[in-house]
Design an enzyme around this catalytic site. Structure first.
Site, mmCIF file in Angstrom:
data_model
loop_
_atom_site.group_PDB
_atom_site.id
_atom_site.type_symbol
_atom_site.label_atom_id
_atom_site.label_comp_id
_atom_site.label_asym_id
_atom_site.label_seq_id
_atom_site.Cartn_x
_atom_site.Cartn_y
_atom_site.Cartn_z
ATOM 1 N N TRP A 158 -15.144 -30.575 -53.412
ATOM 2 C CA TRP A 158 -16.234 -31.109 -52.611
ATOM 3 C C TRP A 158 -17.075 -32.415 -53.345
ATOM 4 C CZ3 TRP A 158 -15.123 -25.879 -52.989
ATOM 5 C CH2 TRP A 158 -14.693 -25.154 -52.125
ATOM 6 N N HIS A 178 -20.199 -28.202 -46.782
ATOM 7 C CA HIS A 178 -19.717 -27.360 -45.839
ATOM 8 C C HIS A 178 -20.439 -26.416 -45.414
ATOM 9 C CE1 HIS A 178 -18.245 -24.465 -49.765
ATOM 10 N NE2 HIS A 178 -19.554 -24.959 -49.760
ATOM 11 N N ARG A 204 -19.979 -35.545 -47.361
ATOM 12 C CA ARG A 204 -19.255 -35.649 -48.667
ATOM 13 C C ARG A 204 -19.231 -36.909 -49.179
ATOM 14 N NH1 ARG A 204 -14.450 -31.533 -47.295
ATOM 15 N NH2 ARG A 204 -15.766 -29.704 -46.603
ATOM 16 N N GLN A 218 -18.815 -29.001 -39.098
ATOM 17 C CA GLN A 218 -17.867 -27.755 -39.302
ATOM 18 C C GLN A 218 -18.321 -26.734 -38.395
ATOM 19 O OE1 GLN A 218 -17.897 -26.695 -43.605
ATOM 20 N NE2 GLN A 218 -16.070 -27.724 -43.992
ATOM 21 N N VAL A 261 -13.510 -16.509 -51.261
ATOM 22 C CA VAL A 261 -12.480 -15.721 -50.737
ATOM 23 C C VAL A 261 -11.468 -15.140 -51.701
ATOM 24 C CG1 VAL A 261 -13.079 -16.223 -48.359
ATOM 25 C CG2 VAL A 261 -11.324 -17.546 -49.714
ATOM 26 N N ALA A 315 -14.337 -14.686 -43.604
ATOM 27 C CA ALA A 315 -14.944 -15.835 -43.523
ATOM 28 C C ALA A 315 -13.785 -16.743 -43.102
ATOM 29 C CB ALA A 315 -15.699 -16.239 -44.558
HETATM 30 N N1 PHE Z 1 -15.906 -24.050 -46.791
HETATM 31 C C1 PHE Z 1 -14.512 -24.373 -46.857
HETATM 32 C C2 PHE Z 1 -14.174 -25.916 -46.815
HETATM 33 O O1 PHE Z 1 -15.048 -26.547 -46.454
HETATM 34 C C3 PHE Z 1 -13.650 -23.679 -45.771
HETATM 35 C C4 PHE Z 1 -13.493 -22.240 -45.749
HETATM 36 C C5 PHE Z 1 -14.704 -21.459 -45.207
HETATM 37 C C6 PHE Z 1 -12.629 -21.526 -46.512
HETATM 38 C C7 PHE Z 1 -14.831 -20.180 -45.192
HETATM 39 C C8 PHE Z 1 -12.598 -20.091 -46.462
HETATM 40 C C9 PHE Z 1 -13.589 -19.419 -45.893
HETATM 41 O O2 PHE Z 1 -13.159 -26.433 -47.031
#
Ligand code: PHE
Length: 347
Positions: A158, A178, A204, A218, A261, A315
């Site tokens: 990120w 995010h 970003r 998002q 995760v 998630a």
């Molecule tokens: N936050 C991650 C992204 O911006 C996406 C994501 C969200 C992945 C939740 C796994 C669980 O790339």
């Protein structure tokens, strides 16, 4: 009391003159009363005839009766003309209510908003609740609490826009990269069962190109409860993909890595352009990447005070512009926010 031709002539001149000036029905009625009414000037002459000597009575009577008929005719004519001009005025003012009205300029929803609403509707119908969070976020929520510590290479996933605010020689504030920090905020404030979707803008530090923008929208999803399994995640996301991209799409899950995760994965659909053969859109792979997802890391559950033996969760997070691009065949993400009406009017 007028008793001769002279005064009858006078009455006639005045009656005709005043009648000319009459322009509406009320005035006409006043004119009639003044000259021909029961106490009108001409009527009085006729009534006074009996006082005259016979000779004069005949002469004046004939003249007066003649004038009476003439004025009555003039009255009727005037009445007809007034009625006529009223009709003409109405015809003039007539509006054709069957004509189409002037067109009203109508606005429309931005293509991002349209797709965002469709995506949210889909999850709301599955029982998820919509919540929102701050676009300016603490490093803690955006990274730290999501198991992305300082100096960890995962931060490179990120590219970050930092807020120019320093504390203890560090910059702890940023534009969220995010919507995942909302996972933590929601869990800190509520107890399971949790089912939320979080729409919002993310930022970003990015050089723009056809697939990268420095601002994107998002939608994050989070479900935490007793007994939530990877099967629930797959079922939920397969349902979502079929509703947004059509029931014929094949869905596939593949391992991916996100620090928050375990296991982490990505959702893909088979390429609707080539049907899986491999083309420009799917980078010759036959598959199109839709979103990132996974089971909430047990350390994160523990960190917000949940018993990770009792509770599990999943998630996911997706970029709405990317979904809109796939749905509408839009080839450059920069079109979304360049304010070109020729582009926007197509949706
Ligand atoms: N936050 C991650 C992204 O911006 C996406 C994501 C969200 C992945 C939740 C796994 C669980 O790339």
């Amino acid at each position: 009391m007028p008793s001769d031709n002279e005064s009858l002539t006078q009455i006639e001149t005045q009656a005709r003159g005043q009648l000319d000036a009459v322009s509406d029905e009320d005035a006409l009625e006043r004119w009639r009363v003044a000259f021909l009414g029961r106490r009108g000037r001409l009527t009085l002459v006729l009534r006074g005839l009996t006082d005259l000597p016979v000779d004069e009575r005949k002469r004046v009577g004939a003249h007066a009766n003649h004038l009476k008929r003439e004025l009555e005719t003039a009255l009727q004519e005037k009445k007809a003309r007034l009625a006529q001009s009223i009709t003409e005025a109405l015809v003039e003012e007539r509006i054709d209510v069957t004509l189409p009205g002037p067109p009203l300029p109508r606005g429309r929803l931005h293509p991002t908003t349209q797709t965002l609403r469709d995506v949210l509707d889909c999850f709301v119908s599955m029982g998820f609740q919509v919540v929102e969070g701050p676009e300016i976020e603490w490093d803690h929520y955006n990274f730290e609490a999501l198991r992305i510590p300082k100096d960890h290479p995962a931060r490179d996933m990120w590219d970050t826009l930092w807020i120019d605010y320093e504390k203890d020689g560090e910059r702890p504030m940023l534009l969220r990269t995010h919507t995942s920090p909302m996972q933590i905020r929601v869990m800190e404030q509520t107890q399971p069962p949790i089912r939320v979707v979080v729409p919002g803008k993310c930022y970003r530090y990015e050089a723009t190109d056809p697939t990268h923008e420095w601002m994107l929208t998002q939608v994050e999803g989070l479900a935490v409860d007793e007994g939530i399994s990877l099967g629930d995640l797959k079922g939920t996301l397969a349902d979502f993909a079929h509703r947004i991209f059509g029931p014929d799409r094949k869905v596939a899950f593949r391992c991916d890595y996100f620090p928050f995760v375990e296991p982490g994965m990505e959702l893909r659909i088979d390429c609707f352009l080539c049907g899986g053969q491999g083309c420009r859109i799917c980078s010759r792979s036959g598959w199109i990447e839709i979103l990132g997802a996974g089971m909430v890391h047990p350390e994160i559950l523990e960190a917000v005070g949940y018993d990770s033996e009792r509770y599990t969760g999943f998630a996911f997070g997706m970029g709405i512009e990317r979904i809109a691009m796939l749905r509408h065949g839009i080839e450059d993400i920069r079109l979304f926010y360049s304010n070109d009406l020729r582009f926007l009017r197509q949706f």
